[in-house]
Design a protein around this motif. Structure first.
Motif, PDB file in Angstrom:
ATOM      1  N   VAL A 154      16.709  13.842 -10.538  1.00  0.00           N
ATOM      2  CA  VAL A 154      17.446  12.806  -9.796  1.00  0.00           C
ATOM      3  C   VAL A 154      16.713  11.458  -9.903  1.00  0.00           C
ATOM      4  CG1 VAL A 154      18.213  12.092  -7.499  1.00  0.00           C
ATOM      5  CG2 VAL A 154      18.564  14.425  -8.242  1.00  0.00           C
ATOM      6  N   GLU A 155      15.381  11.495  -9.787  1.00  0.00           N
ATOM      7  CA  GLU A 155      14.642  10.222  -9.867  1.00  0.00           C
ATOM      8  C   GLU A 155      14.721   9.609 -11.264  1.00  0.00           C
ATOM      9  OE1 GLU A 155      10.788  10.957  -8.168  1.00  0.00           O
ATOM     10  OE2 GLU A 155      11.580  10.856  -6.121  1.00  0.00           O
ATOM     11  N   GLU A 156      14.742  10.483 -12.278  1.00  0.00           N
ATOM     12  CA  GLU A 156      14.921   9.961 -13.656  1.00  0.00           C
ATOM     13  C   GLU A 156      16.279   9.282 -13.784  1.00  0.00           C
ATOM     14  OE1 GLU A 156      13.129  10.677 -16.906  1.00  0.00           O
ATOM     15  OE2 GLU A 156      11.358  10.870 -15.630  1.00  0.00           O
TER      16      GLU A 156
ATOM     17  N   ALA B 171       0.844  -1.199   0.000  1.00  0.00           N
ATOM     18  CA  ALA B 171       0.000   0.000   0.000  1.00  0.00           C
ATOM     19  C   ALA B 171       0.879   1.249   0.000  1.00  0.00           C
ATOM     20  CB  ALA B 171      -0.906  -0.015   1.229  1.00  0.00           C
ATOM     21  N   ALA B 172       1.968   1.205   0.819  1.00  0.00           N
ATOM     22  CA  ALA B 172       2.858   2.380   0.873  1.00  0.00           C
ATOM     23  C   ALA B 172       3.510   2.609  -0.483  1.00  0.00           C
ATOM     24  CB  ALA B 172       3.916   2.169   1.945  1.00  0.00           C
ATOM     25  N   GLU B 173       3.937   1.471  -1.123  1.00  0.00           N
ATOM     26  CA  GLU B 173       4.552   1.594  -2.453  1.00  0.00           C
ATOM     27  C   GLU B 173       3.565   2.195  -3.436  1.00  0.00           C
ATOM     28  OE1 GLU B 173       7.610   0.775  -3.821  1.00  0.00           O
ATOM     29  OE2 GLU B 173       8.264   0.735  -1.729  1.00  0.00           O
ATOM     30  N   ASN B 174       2.314   1.654  -3.373  1.00  0.00           N
ATOM     31  CA  ASN B 174       1.285   2.145  -4.299  1.00  0.00           C
ATOM     32  C   ASN B 174       1.020   3.627  -4.086  1.00  0.00           C
ATOM     33  OD1 ASN B 174       1.062  -0.281  -5.435  1.00  0.00           O
ATOM     34  ND2 ASN B 174      -0.783  -0.928  -4.335  1.00  0.00           N
ATOM     35  N   LEU B 175       0.976   3.998  -2.785  1.00  0.00           N
ATOM     36  CA  LEU B 175       0.712   5.399  -2.464  1.00  0.00           C
ATOM     37  C   LEU B 175       1.818   6.290  -3.021  1.00  0.00           C
ATOM     38  CD1 LEU B 175      -1.493   6.848  -0.712  1.00  0.00           C
ATOM     39  CD2 LEU B 175       0.296   7.107   1.001  1.00  0.00           C
ATOM     40  N   LYS B 176       3.062   5.815  -2.831  1.00  0.00           N
ATOM     41  CA  LYS B 176       4.211   6.571  -3.337  1.00  0.00           C
ATOM     42  C   LYS B 176       4.090   6.728  -4.853  1.00  0.00           C
ATOM     43  CE  LYS B 176       8.374   5.867  -0.673  1.00  0.00           C
ATOM     44  NZ  LYS B 176       9.494   4.952  -0.568  1.00  0.00           N
ATOM     45  N   LEU B 177       3.746   5.575  -5.477  1.00  0.00           N
ATOM     46  CA  LEU B 177       3.629   5.579  -6.941  1.00  0.00           C
ATOM     47  C   LEU B 177       2.539   6.538  -7.392  1.00  0.00           C
ATOM     48  CD1 LEU B 177       5.440   3.581  -8.469  1.00  0.00           C
ATOM     49  CD2 LEU B 177       3.366   2.343  -9.085  1.00  0.00           C
TER      50      LEU B 177
ATOM     51  N   LYS C  41       3.641   9.982  -6.990  1.00  0.00           N
ATOM     52  CA  LYS C  41       4.600  10.299  -8.047  1.00  0.00           C
ATOM     53  C   LYS C  41       3.868  10.615  -9.343  1.00  0.00           C
ATOM     54  CE  LYS C  41       9.184   8.306  -8.102  1.00  0.00           C
ATOM     55  NZ  LYS C  41       9.899   7.055  -8.279  1.00  0.00           N
ATOM     56  N   LEU C  42       2.868   9.717  -9.631  1.00  0.00           N
ATOM     57  CA  LEU C  42       2.093   9.889 -10.862  1.00  0.00           C
ATOM     58  C   LEU C  42       1.355  11.213 -10.850  1.00  0.00           C
ATOM     59  CD1 LEU C  42       0.573   6.414 -11.659  1.00  0.00           C
ATOM     60  CD2 LEU C  42       1.868   7.898 -13.188  1.00  0.00           C
ATOM     61  N   LEU C  43       0.747  11.483  -9.644  1.00  0.00           N
ATOM     62  CA  LEU C  43      -0.039  12.704  -9.488  1.00  0.00           C
ATOM     63  C   LEU C  43       0.854  13.927  -9.703  1.00  0.00           C
ATOM     64  CD1 LEU C  43      -3.046  12.769  -8.573  1.00  0.00           C
ATOM     65  CD2 LEU C  43      -2.204  13.744  -6.439  1.00  0.00           C
TER      66      LEU C  43
END
Ligand code: ADP
Length: 506
Positions: free
Chosen positions: A459-461, A246-252, A255-257
């Motif tokens: 940096v994330e890219e 869930a935490a990963e999904n939330l992060k994702l 990120k998407l948002l």
């Protein structure tokens, strides 16, 4: 009422009933034994008396018979002795008896005729007695009988004593057994059930860390408790997994948002920026031309033209940031020297730093190579160094430090650049917002809140990340983690270093 309590009550009632029935049966047996002992005793007396009486009568010593029965009556267990003649009438009595009370010729005649002793129970002299009626030969042709009476009170007293003993033993046994049942059931049944129940309730309420105490031994309850704990282990593992997912999904999602927001804002901003680009170029071009044409310049004109030029640079930077927001990064990855990147960034900010009395302290370690796009990475270093300089209006120290390698669980190797300042620091309430696009605490004209969000995106890219924390002695530290172009071995110290950083805000 709990099952174990019901079981305990049931067992207690069963044991109690069995003991009461057993006690009653034993009491009856004791009573029968006492009666039979009394009869045996009477019978033995009667046999002895019959021999003596028969002898006396045969020898004509009738008076001695009286003495004999008086003597026998002195026995404290004997109430009295009566002699009956052949007609069943009272012929002789031991001292304390009264003839009328014991006159029953018919019954006595029957005994004389049958020539068989008989036991009887009746009242004599106000007392319940058990007596034996025994026929005996008064002469060769004549047969009489005698009766020896024993008070029943002796039997009753014995019986009462036996009843008291049996009752005491029964109650004691009952108490011991009940206590034993309570202890055994409590230990082996009630406690494990209670423990399992508490565990099930705790799990039901979401406390997946609760584990029940496993009883010693290898019985059903210890196996049940072990199975319960294994189930709790699995549940908590699954919850951990679900929470992580869930935490990963939330992060994702976040990120998407952010990416979506950036993209739409970027499209809009890029449009505006594009339109601003041409007039801005005109302003810069004209200013530079004027500076050339009007040379030598008066001090005032030179200052004004420099301000115009400088402000045009500021606008150009904002326009660039707005354009960066919308366009794809299209990284041109290559092995890039981090020392060179830092050196060229310092060149760009040192004038500004000097103006604000800021000392730049670059501690370069080994020259590490990152696998990245030098242009975009320089943009990141520049954004962070500019923010650091702006946070120290009264001067201070800007420290730039490169770290060694770090090996992550996924096997990737990373290096870091730490940029620390001695400035104002970041309020705790803003720490989680500073990477949001358009978040700024600066005055109008000082910043539009895009530097860090673009830096994070860059940096994330690059498959890296940025961490930020406030320094204990004031100021903030930004740490940029980037994948290394080479893969040297990781040391324990570096692992610990990574652990420390992971506690800070990312
Ligand atoms: P901008 O610089 O345009 O405000 P940024 O995204 O670069 O936008 O920074 C966002 C905010 O983060 C800044 O307005 C400031 O409040 C905070 N910030 C960034 N770096 C520092 C720093 N070194 N010290 C204190 N605050 C900082």
């Amino acid at each position: 009422m709990s099952t174990s309590t019901k079981l305990i009550i049931l067992l207690t009632v069963l044991v109690g009933s069995v003991m009461i029935v057993g006690g009653y049966y034993r009491l009856q047996q004791r009573h029968a034994l006492l009666v039979s002992a009394l009869q045996n005793e009477l019978h033995a007396h009667a046999l002895t008396l019959r021999i003596a009486l028969s002898d006396h009568y045969r020898d004509g010593r009738h008076d001695d018979a009286q003495q004999l029965i008086n003597k026998l009556s002195e026995n404290p267990k004997i109430l009295g002795v009566v002699l009956f003649d052949a007609n069943g009438n009272v012929a002789m009595l031991s001292n304390q008896l009264v003839a009328e009370e014991i006159s029953r010729p018919l019954q006595v005649k029957e005994v004389i005729n049958a020539n068989n002793p008989v036991f009887a129970s009746h009242r004599i002299a106000g007392q319940e007695v058990t007596s034996i009626l025994m026929p005996f030969q008064m002469s060769d042709i004549e047969r009489g009988a005698f009766e020896i009476a024993q008070p029943r009170s002796f039997v009753e007293a014995d019986f009462m004593r036996a009843r008291r003993d049996i009752t005491l033993v029964t109650i004691s046994l009952f108490l011991v057994i009940t206590l034993g049942v309570l202890l055994v059931l409590g230990r082996n049944l009630a406690r494990p059930i209670r423990e399992l129940l508490t565990g099930a309730e705790a799990l039901g309420e979401g406390d997946l860390n609760y584990r029940v105490i496993v009883p010693a031994g290898n019985n059903e309850f210890s196996r049940l408790a072990s199975a319960f704990n294994r189930m709790a282990d699995r549940l908590s593992q699954q919850r951990l997994l679900a929470e992580n997912t869930a935490a990963e999904n939330l992060k994702l999602e976040q990120k998407l948002l952010t990416a979506e927001r950036l993209a739409s804002v970027g499209r809009l901003a890029a449009g505006v920026a594009h339109e601003m680009g041409a007039p801005l170029n005109v302003i810069k071009g004209r200013t530079e031309r004027l500076m050339e044409q009007l040379a030598p310049l008066s001090e005032k004109t030179e200052r004004n033209l420099t301000i115009i030029n400088h402000q045009a640079d500021v606008i150009a930077r904002i326009v660039r940031q707005l354009l960066d927001l919308g366009r794809p990064l299209n990284l041109n990855r290559q092995a890039t020297s981090i020392t060179e990147l830092i050196a060229s960034t310092i060149e760009l900010v040192e004038e500004d730093a000097r103006t604000h009395h800021i000392r730049i302290d670059h501690r370069s370690g080994a020259d590490l190579l990152v696998n990245g796009d030098p242009g975009w990475l320089k943009q990141v270093l520049l954004n962070i160094c500019r923010n650091a300089i702006q946070s120290m209006p009264q001067g201070g120290t800007l420290q730039i430090e490169t770290s060694n390698m770090l090996v992550m669980e996924d096997g990737g190797t990373y290096m870091s650049v730490r940029i620390s300042d001695t400035g104002t620091g970041i309020p705790a309430s803003s720490l989680h917002q500073i990477f949001d696009p358009f978040f700024t605490t600066k005055d109008v004209g000082q910043g539009i809140g895009l530097g860090l969000s673009i830096s994070r995106r860059i940096v994330e890219e690059h498959d890296g990340w940025i961490e930020v924390e406030n320094n204990a002695l004031g100021g903030a530290t930004f740490t940029i983690w980037l994948p290394n172009a080479e893969a040297p071995n990781q040391t324990l110290a570096q692992k610990q270093e990574r652990h420390e950083y992971s506690n800070s805000y990312r």
